[in-house]
Structures are given as structure tokens and as C-alpha cells.
Design a protein around this motif. Structure first.
Motif, mmCIF file in Angstrom:
data_model
loop_
_atom_site.group_PDB
_atom_site.id
_atom_site.type_symbol
_atom_site.label_atom_id
_atom_site.label_comp_id
_atom_site.label_asym_id
_atom_site.label_seq_id
_atom_site.Cartn_x
_atom_site.Cartn_y
_atom_site.Cartn_z
ATOM 1 N N ILE A 233 -20.696 -25.499 66.366
ATOM 2 C CA ILE A 233 -20.543 -26.869 66.878
ATOM 3 C C ILE A 233 -19.053 -27.213 66.827
ATOM 4 O O ILE A 233 -18.444 -27.203 65.756
ATOM 5 N N ALA A 234 -18.487 -27.461 67.984
ATOM 6 C CA ALA A 234 -17.045 -27.731 68.062
ATOM 7 C C ALA A 234 -16.791 -29.021 68.824
ATOM 8 O O ALA A 234 -17.590 -29.413 69.685
ATOM 9 N N ASN A 235 -15.697 -29.691 68.496
ATOM 10 C CA ASN A 235 -15.286 -30.872 69.254
ATOM 11 C C ASN A 235 -13.774 -30.857 69.445
ATOM 12 O O ASN A 235 -13.068 -30.022 68.885
ATOM 13 N N ASN A 236 -13.313 -31.774 70.252
ATOM 14 C CA ASN A 236 -11.874 -31.904 70.506
ATOM 15 C C ASN A 236 -11.334 -33.162 69.845
ATOM 16 O O ASN A 236 -10.370 -33.753 70.309
ATOM 17 N N GLY A 237 -11.995 -33.551 68.752
ATOM 18 C CA GLY A 237 -11.681 -34.835 68.126
ATOM 19 C C GLY A 237 -10.672 -34.760 67.004
ATOM 20 O O GLY A 237 -9.888 -33.810 66.879
ATOM 21 N N LYS A 238 -10.736 -35.779 66.175
ATOM 22 C CA LYS A 238 -9.812 -35.945 65.061
ATOM 23 C C LYS A 238 -9.932 -34.781 64.085
ATOM 24 O O LYS A 238 -11.025 -34.316 63.772
ATOM 25 N N LEU A 239 -8.804 -34.308 63.578
ATOM 26 C CA LEU A 239 -8.783 -33.186 62.650
ATOM 27 C C LEU A 239 -9.253 -33.615 61.264
ATOM 28 O O LEU A 239 -9.191 -34.804 60.903
ATOM 29 N N ILE A 240 -9.731 -32.646 60.498
ATOM 30 C CA ILE A 240 -10.165 -32.917 59.130
ATOM 31 C C ILE A 240 -8.945 -32.895 58.222
ATOM 32 O O ILE A 240 -8.157 -31.934 58.253
ATOM 33 N N LYS A 275 -9.641 -26.220 64.234
ATOM 34 C CA LYS A 275 -9.375 -25.076 65.107
ATOM 35 C C LYS A 275 -7.957 -24.574 64.876
ATOM 36 O O LYS A 275 -7.073 -25.317 64.424
ATOM 37 N N LYS A 276 -7.742 -23.313 65.195
ATOM 38 C CA LYS A 276 -6.430 -22.700 64.967
ATOM 39 C C LYS A 276 -5.324 -23.421 65.721
ATOM 40 O O LYS A 276 -4.192 -23.532 65.246
ATOM 41 N N ASP A 277 -5.655 -23.932 66.922
ATOM 42 C CA ASP A 277 -4.638 -24.626 67.714
ATOM 43 C C ASP A 277 -4.630 -26.129 67.458
ATOM 44 O O ASP A 277 -3.978 -26.893 68.185
ATOM 45 N N ASN A 278 -5.389 -26.545 66.413
ATOM 46 C CA ASN A 278 -5.478 -27.965 66.039
ATOM 47 C C ASN A 278 -5.952 -28.853 67.183
ATOM 48 O O ASN A 278 -5.555 -30.028 67.284
ATOM 49 N N SER A 279 -6.819 -28.293 68.035
ATOM 50 C CA SER A 279 -7.341 -29.078 69.158
ATOM 51 C C SER A 279 -8.680 -29.736 68.826
ATOM 52 O O SER A 279 -9.292 -30.356 69.687
ATOM 53 N N GLY A 280 -9.125 -29.623 67.600
ATOM 54 C CA GLY A 280 -10.393 -30.214 67.202
ATOM 55 C C GLY A 280 -10.943 -29.538 65.960
ATOM 56 O O GLY A 280 -10.227 -28.849 65.231
ATOM 57 N N VAL A 281 -12.235 -29.761 65.728
ATOM 58 C CA VAL A 281 -12.905 -29.256 64.524
ATOM 59 C C VAL A 281 -14.062 -28.353 64.938
ATOM 60 O O VAL A 281 -14.745 -28.616 65.922
#
Length: 298
Positions: A233-240, A275-281
Motif C-alpha cells: 500500500i503506497a501513497n504520494n502523501g506526507k512523509l513519516i 519511499k526512497k525518493d521521498n515521494s510518499g509512504v
């Protein structure tokens, strides 16, 4: 031997072999005791210590060994039954907690009022969509209330419940929410923990939106790798925040992890990270693949 799932033929052969050995030990011990207590002379003891005399008492020695093993097996099964009952009780409590949490989240004034407002605005513009949303909301709540102590269902049943929740979200956020799924159809009848997906997706949405992230895309993938089912489950939202990467207890998924632990012991994997590219979680879950649904009540 049972825990290691040995064949019954091997188990019976091993027991027969050891009953023979222990029979000799008992036979020798009785003869030795009679010798040192001077009930028998050395000559008589040696004369009695023959294979023929051993055979004469072999049935009694075999019964003694069988009784010993029987007691051990009975004790083992009683302990196993206690563990199974304790696990059932624990899973029942965890399932009830999950149901309660999902009901609370879906009956929360913020969620419920916004859903009802969305339905109200649709009545004049799209009556059919309004009716469908009412049906989805009612069906979603009914799914939570109708579940008894069934911890495992088919993936298809789990997705049917999830679809209702996603439909409501797409009505609430028509221009700011996108859900994409990639499900292997061969897994639809696989065994799956009930109410596993919604809390994670709900968590992904809740923590994904922010002032900087007003358009949220959520991606769900379920596939098989060997003997495991992989859920992503992935999103493009706010980072943790980094402090939350240490423990999942801070992300509101404690009960989900406890249920997975109870169901699969250590035979599962769960992690949540940026994500590695910090584009989401991204959330990764791996559970054992079981193709058929057994009649169970764990």
C-alpha cells in the motif's frame, strides 16, 4: 515427532523400538534388584536372564511403556488445547477491538457528517450516485456488525468490504483522491485476515493529507511470491517523521500487528517507511499463502 510432522509409520516404529529397549532395561533392573537384595543367587540370576524369560514379560513391559507414552501424549494434547483456546480468546478480543475501531472511525462525526453532506449534495445532481453512496455506507457498517468470530475470509470478501469504503472516499474527495489497485485474480480465494486492508488504507489517507499534499493517490497491490502473499500500500502523501520509523505503535496500527502476530506467529512481515525518493509512504505486508478456506474459528 508430531510437531515435526513425522509419518505415523515412523512414529510407531520408533515407539516399538524403544518399548523393546525399555523392556530390556526393566527386565535387567528387576533381575539386578533381586540379585543385590539376595532374592536370587548369581547363578540363578544369570540363568533367568535369558531372551525366553524376557519374552514372557514383554507384554507387561510393553504395556508399561505404552502407559508412559500415553500419559506424555495426553499431557501434550491438553497443553495444546489450552494454547488453542487461549489463542481463540485472544483473537476474538483483537477482532472485536478491530471492529470497534473501524466502527468508531466510520461513525466518527467528521467522517459521517461529511459523507452525509456529500450524499445530500448529490441528491439533486446525481440521484443514482447518492443512492449508491447510501448503500455503500449502510453495507460497510453492516459488514462490521455482522462479523462474529471469523478471523479469516477470502481475499474477495475482504475486497468487497474495501470497495464500499473506497467508493465513499471517492464521493467525498472527487477531485483530490485517486485509488488504484492491482490484484492478482488467482488470489481471490486465498485465505486473508478480515479487516486487514481498511485500517492501513485509512491510516495512509489520514496521515497522507497535509497542507502541502492536497491531492492524494493511494496504490494497492496484492500478489504472490512463492509461499507468501505480498500486500503493498503506497501513497504520494506526507512523509513519516523519523521518530515514527522506529516503532509502528505510534501510527495507530498496533491492533493490526497484534492480530498478524496471533494468526501467523513469526511467519509474516510488516514494515512502513518513506519511499526512497521521498515521494510518499509505502507499507509492506507479507503473509503465508493458503489457497483454501478451512472451516475454522481461530
Amino acid at each position: 515427532m508430531i510437531v515435526r510432522k513425522m509419518q505415523w509409520r515412523k512414529i510407531l516404529f520408533i515407539h516399538f523400538f524403544f518399548s523393546f529397549i525399555i523392556g530390556w532395561v526393566i527386565f535387567f533392573s528387576i533381575t539386578f534388584i533381586e540379585l543385590i537384595t539376595r532374592q536370587l543367587s548369581l547363578k540363578t540370576a544369570l540363568k533367568n536372564f535369558t531372551f525366553e524369560n524376557f519374552i514372557n514379560v514383554a507384554d507387561l513391559n510393553f504395556l508399561i511403556y505404552t502407559a508412559m507414552v500415553g500419559i506424555i501424549y495426553i499431557y501434550y494434547y491438553i497443553e495444546e488445547l489450552k494454547k488453542i483456546e487461549a489463542q481463540k480468546s485472544k483473537l476474538s478480543i483483537q477482532l472485536n477491538n478491530t471492529k470497534l475501531n473501524l466502527l468508531k472511525s466510520n461513525l466518527h462525526p467528521h467522517f459521517l457528517f461529511n459523507t452525509l453532506n456529500s450524499i445530500s449534495s448529490l441528491i439533486e445532481t446525481d440521484t443514482k450516485q447518492a443512492q449508491n453512496t447510501v448503500a455503500d455506507l449502510g453495507g460497510l457498517l453492516r459488514d462490521f456488525l455482522d462479523v462474529k468470530d471469523q478471523n479469516l475470509i477470502t481475499l474477495e470478501q475482504e475486497l468487497n468490504t474495501l470497495v464500499k469504503y473506497i467508493n465513499i472516499l471517492e464521493v467525498r474527495f472527487p477531485d483530490h483522491f485517486t485509488f488504484i489497485s492491482d490484484i492478482d485474480d488467482k488470489l481471490l480465494q486465498a485465505q486473508f485476515p478480515i479487516f486487514l486492508l481498511q485500517p492501513i488504507i485509512e491510516n495512509s489517507i489520514k496521515h497522507g493529507y497535509s497542507y502541502d499534499k492536497t491531492d492524494l493517490d493511494v496504490y494497492l497491490s496484492i500478489e504472490r511470491e512463492g509461499e507468501m502473499v505480498i500486500i503493498t500500500i503506497a501513497n504520494n502523501g506526507k512523509l513519516i517523521p523519523k521518530k515514527f520509523l522506529i516503532t509502528h505503535k505510534n501510527i495507530g496500527l498496533t491492533n493490526t500487528l497484534e492480530r498478524l502476530q496471533s494468526l501467523y506467529k513469526d511467519n509474516f512481515n510488516f514494515f512502513m517507511k518513506n519511499k526512497k525518493d521521498n515521494s510518499g509512504v509505502i507499507t509492506h505486508i507479507a503473509i503465508p499463502y493458503i489457497s483454501t478456506i478451512k472451516k475454522e474459528n481461530v
